[in-house]
Design an enzyme around this catalytic site. Structure first.
Site, PDB file in Angstrom:
ATOM      1  N   THR A  94      33.806   5.791  -5.675  1.00 15.52           N
ATOM      2  CA  THR A  94      33.352   6.162  -7.015  1.00 15.52           C
ATOM      3  C   THR A  94      33.116   7.667  -7.177  1.00 15.52           C
ATOM      4  O   THR A  94      33.371   8.195  -8.263  1.00 15.52           O
ATOM      5  CB  THR A  94      32.100   5.342  -7.403  1.00 15.52           C
ATOM      6  OG1 THR A  94      32.448   3.953  -7.336  1.00 15.52           O
ATOM      7  CG2 THR A  94      31.616   5.657  -8.795  1.00 15.52           C
ATOM      8  N   LYS A 120      30.788   0.520  -8.463  1.00 13.19           N
ATOM      9  CA  LYS A 120      30.020   0.275  -7.232  1.00 13.19           C
ATOM     10  C   LYS A 120      30.851   0.478  -5.969  1.00 13.19           C
ATOM     11  O   LYS A 120      30.470   0.025  -4.898  1.00 13.19           O
ATOM     12  CB  LYS A 120      29.468  -1.144  -7.239  1.00 13.19           C
ATOM     13  CG  LYS A 120      28.514  -1.442  -8.360  1.00 13.19           C
ATOM     14  CD  LYS A 120      28.049  -2.877  -8.220  1.00 13.19           C
ATOM     15  CE  LYS A 120      27.301  -3.358  -9.425  1.00 13.19           C
ATOM     16  NZ  LYS A 120      26.905  -4.756  -9.258  1.00 13.19           N
ATOM     17  N   CYS A 121      31.958   1.148  -6.067  1.00  5.55           N
ATOM     18  CA  CYS A 121      32.866   1.348  -4.933  1.00  5.55           C
ATOM     19  C   CYS A 121      32.476   2.603  -4.149  1.00  5.55           C
ATOM     20  O   CYS A 121      31.936   3.556  -4.722  1.00  5.55           O
ATOM     21  CB  CYS A 121      34.297   1.488  -5.464  1.00  5.55           C
ATOM     22  SG  CYS A 121      35.545   1.767  -4.196  1.00  5.55           S
ATOM     23  N   GLY A 122      32.785   2.624  -2.884  1.00  2.09           N
ATOM     24  CA  GLY A 122      32.543   3.814  -2.068  1.00  2.09           C
ATOM     25  C   GLY A 122      33.389   5.001  -2.518  1.00  2.09           C
ATOM     26  O   GLY A 122      33.063   6.148  -2.214  1.00  2.09           O
TER      27      GLY A 122
END
Length: 156
Positions: A59, A55-57
């Site tokens: 990703t 869910k990281c930017g």
């Protein structure tokens, strides 16, 4: 007498095999799909280690990591991902993480079961990387590159 000699010889072989794997590589991991990764098999090969989060930017980096792996795997490069919720951006189960990586980014490089990469709960391999580089992952997709000879480790 023969049994004793055979036993001693087998111990010597086992110890020689064990000693042949430097501490940094003496780690075995289970992948999200239930496979195994034994880092001893990758000594004398370059390794790119990355902690990941679904869910990281950052990703979308999965695409570039997979392309790198695909391009250089035949030359010995291991790209290995360590999903972690240390920064509160990872899915809750290994199955969800595996499905996300495969279905969204077609990740084929080994992804290890969810683990911690920072602090007291960091897995032993990460503790070694942190100890050698004096650099703790500051966020998701923090990377360590281990040179082919294992003598140089860079983090970024």
């Amino acid at each position: 007498m023969f049994k004793i000699c055979t036993g001693i010889f087998m111990m010597m072989i086992s110890n020689a095999t064990f000693a042949a794997c430097p501490d940094l590589y003496n780690h075995q991991f289970t992948t999200l799909q239930g496979g195994k990764v034994d880092l001893c098999e990758y000594q004398n090969k370059p390794i790119l280690v990355v902690n990941t989060a679904s869910k990281c930017g950052f990703t979308p980096q999965f695409e570039s990591l997979e392309a790198l792996y695909k391009r250089y795997q035949s030359k010995g490069l291991l790209v290995v991902g360590f999903p972690s919720n240390d920064f509160r951006q990872e899915l809750s189960s290994d199955k969800e993480i595996g499905d996300f990586c495969i279905n969204t980014y077609s990740v084929k490089f080994p992804m290890i079961t969810k683990t911690s990469v920072t602090g007291a709960n960091a897995n032993p391999f990460y503790k070694q990387l942190i100890g050698i580089t004096k650099q703790t992952p500051m966020w998701n997709f923090y990377k360590y590159v281990i040179s082919r000879d294992g003598q140089h480790i860079k983090s970024f």
